[in-house]
Design an enzyme around this catalytic site. Structure first.
Site, PDB file in Angstrom:
ATOM      1  N   SER A 144       0.853  -1.190   0.000  1.00 39.65           N
ATOM      2  CA  SER A 144       0.000   0.000   0.000  1.00 39.65           C
ATOM      3  C   SER A 144       0.886   1.235   0.000  1.00 39.65           C
ATOM      4  CB  SER A 144      -0.905   0.026   1.237  1.00 39.65           C
ATOM      5  OG  SER A 144      -1.572   1.272   1.351  1.00 39.65           O
ATOM      6  N   TYR A 157      -1.883  -1.632  10.528  1.00 38.49           N
ATOM      7  CA  TYR A 157      -1.937  -1.933   9.090  1.00 38.49           C
ATOM      8  C   TYR A 157      -0.734  -1.354   8.366  1.00 38.49           C
ATOM      9  CZ  TYR A 157      -3.603  -1.497   4.245  1.00 38.49           C
ATOM     10  OH  TYR A 157      -3.717  -1.546   2.872  1.00 38.49           O
TER      11      TYR A 157
END
Length: 253
Positions: A144, A157
């Site tokens: 990401s 995360y």
């Protein structure tokens, strides 16, 4: 189907999500046979396998909890039994838990890392011996851009995604002599249906996102799938240890 991945077998994790299903369809369209790994979405996995088969490809749905090392071992054995040795690992599965820093507990932290980092280690460790024996393999992790950008409420995360980039680079070093490449595809803001369940005002969010990007449209799952498909080919055989951002120019540098 015939294409640049003809004769290759792929394991795609998180295959029933917006990104995973697009990746699986693209790899199958390019000639690969595909194992569709999912956690508990059997009907969606079966429907996707049926779609791929009816389009001329080969796909099999397989269920596993990737946070469990023994479950991953069983998954990989099942994929091998159904498709033969796995050449392509598309390590896509993950979760997006949001917890303000002041409310984050050790359990939240452990769960985020187990899902978004440790599971990728389990998969790569299980599949690389057969790739090494074949002198060929592709490991493609899905990261990401938030690993670079940062964002509130996502400490677990984002830490896991940053760790995933480090793991990918290490695998490139370790496994390159065996003919295996390892790269990370880091999506930016990709429009998927699940977005509607976690964003209060999708239109306002889209406007804010476009202001960050160079390309003035939302990313699509097919954009990510195209990057993965390229890295899976022989043409990408001299590319390893890289993070390819598919983000419309959100994060530059």
């Amino acid at each position: 189907m015939t294409g640049p991945l003809n004769g290759r077998s792929a394991l795609v994790t998180g295959a029933t999500g917006g990104l995973g299903s697009a990746i699986a369809r693209r790899l199958a369209a390019d000639g690969a046979t595909v194992a569709l790994a999912h956690l508990d979405d059997g009907q969606a996995a079966t429907d996707l396998a049926t779609h791929i088969t009816e389009s001329g490809g080969t796909a099999v749905p397989l269920a596993a909890d990737l946070r469990d090392a023994e479950a991953v071992r069983t998954l990989c054995h099942q994929a091998h039994d159904r498709l033969g040795p796995i050449d392509l690992l598309i390590s896509n599965a993950g979760a997006y838990p949001r917890h303000p820093w002041s409310e984050m507990t050790p359990t939240h932290w452990d769960d985020a890392l187990a899902t978004n980092l440790t599971s990728h280690y389990f998969l790569a460790h299980e599949l690389t011996p057969s790739m090494t024996a074949a002198d060929w393999g592709r490991i493609i992790t899905i990261g990401s851009v938030l690993a670079t950008a940062g964002r509130h409420d996502l400490a677990g995360y984002i830490s896991a995604k940053a760790g995933l980039e480090g793991l990918t680079r290490t695998l490139a070093r370790e496994l390159g002599p065996a003919g295996i490449t390892a790269n990370c595809v880091a999506p930016g803001s990709i429009r998927v249906p699940a977005e509607d369940t976690v964003v209060d005002d999708p239109e306002a969010m889209t406007a804010r996102q476009l202001a960050r990007q160079c390309v003035q449209r939302r990313g699509r799952p097919a954009d990510v799938a195209a990057a993965v498909a390229f890295l899976a080919t022989d043409d990408a055989g001299f590319i390893t240890g890289q993070t390819l951002r598919v983000d419309g120019g959100w994060i530059l540098g």
